[in-house]
Design an enzyme around this catalytic site. Sequence first.
Site, short mmCIF file in Angstrom:
data_model
loop_
_atom_site.label_atom_id
_atom_site.label_comp_id
_atom_site.label_asym_id
_atom_site.label_seq_id
_atom_site.Cartn_x
_atom_site.Cartn_y
_atom_site.Cartn_z
N ASP A 252 -10.64 3.83 -1.43
CA ASP A 252 -11.23 2.90 -0.48
C ASP A 252 -12.74 3.01 -0.49
OD1 ASP A 252 -8.60 2.49 0.25
OD2 ASP A 252 -8.92 2.86 2.39
N ASP B 282 0.82 -1.20 0.00
CA ASP B 282 0.00 0.00 0.00
C ASP B 282 0.86 1.27 0.00
OD1 ASP B 282 -2.35 1.44 0.04
OD2 ASP B 282 -3.05 0.63 1.96
#
Length: 495
Positions: free
Chosen positions: A352, A291
């Site tokens: 997200d 990430d």
Amino acid sequence: MPEWTLNVNPAELRVLVSGFQSWSEAELRPLQDTQAVPLMRWRHEQGHDPGFLPSGQAGVWRSHTVLALVRPDGSGWVGGAGDATQTFVGWEARASGDQVTVTCTLEGPEVPVLWEETSDVTATLEAQAVRLGRAMHARTPAPLRVWCSWYSYYRAVTLDAMLDNARRARDLGLPFEVFQLDDGFQADLGDWTEPSAHFGGHARDLPGPLGDLGFTPGLWLAPFLAAPSSRLFAEHPDWMLRGEDGQPLPVGHNWGGAYYALDTTHPEVLAWLRDLAATVRGWGYTYLKLDFLYGAALPGVRHNPQVGRAQAYRQGLQALRDGAGQDAFLLGCGAPLAQSIGLVDAMRTGPDVAPFWDEESRRVWLGDATGPSARNALHTALSRWYQHPWYQPDPDVAICRRELSLLSHEEREAVAGMLDVIGGLRASSDPIALLDDEGLALLRRCLTISTPDRPAALTQSFGGAVTHFSRGTFNLADMRLGGLAAHSYRKGHHG
């Protein structure tokens, strides 16, 4: 710098753009609209490419790697890159009077660029994506079904919580292949091999029990980042990407403050990255979610100034692949998209998902649609449907729970529809104990692998994104459109 002048009325055209990295906005909009640029400077680093920001000007649209202009009949023009291994390819479309000027900017070595007029923008964009994927030896394994701890527990995750959810999934026969531990297990950002005080064990304690329950162990890392409070930063300040003032360069704001990025042109950093990936692989993690990868690609002063940004990013990602092994499954997130082709197996293709529909104040008033929300995730992930030939798309998690969620029934169904249309990875993060019979039924549906769908049209849009697919239509707007309720998805064939 290649340039093309199109003698066409800008008012007749829609523009399809894709942002720099996973969270950067992708949209389908009238060309004369305005492309938003975030007001907050730190969102330039964390959500976009500071070296090629959105324009903020009416009628001027910037895009990374690909660009499409669409006429009312579905014909138009498509631009693309022939290679992105060491080069950032930036496109700009600029409306001016009764013309449109298109320019292409290369940052890095010269690479072929494609600019085609076509009777079918959708098919041409898909064909260009296939060519780029083949040129960069894309990895496109079968999609996996993943349970991830993040949207259940966030940084408060514990070893016991992971195993409790895994046992419940096994007992219910939920068809997950992977159980992935997310952020919160580590002592600090950068100190990955030291446990946090609250985790109740060590990350290396998890793969054995997960394997016994029948699941592949997965682990989250932000391998290019370091917190100022970390031991990594204290011991190796010379490993950090620097600003013009010679000081470590802040590359975003999260975890309660600013953080820094490793300089992936430094040989010791590359060795450390290889060792980190090999270490967690040795613990038993064969699935890695990597990430905040954009940190290695930002503008800054590097150890080796001869290495460009795209190449610096690529060699850092290569070090992680070398350490993890060719048979590891790597999911990129917050990552430069095209520059990752051939090294990652899957890629997050939107922001997200969150258990609420929209953060309108941030999106509208601060010009930032890269943050977590169900609306932002759908908007961008749907507008990148053509990226299957580059990697397995990861549109993020389904939200099937009704507790600890502000999503309505229609909004949960819209997220489920996105997963069906995109047809890539399937993921969930709901605490399994919170799911009632309705939630479990929705989860099973969301975990059903589907073939990727294609747009039925790029000439219509309910919300500034690609919303009309052959298997159904999304309404991302805040009003009823085309017979669809706001924030909804209607399944049904479109001829």
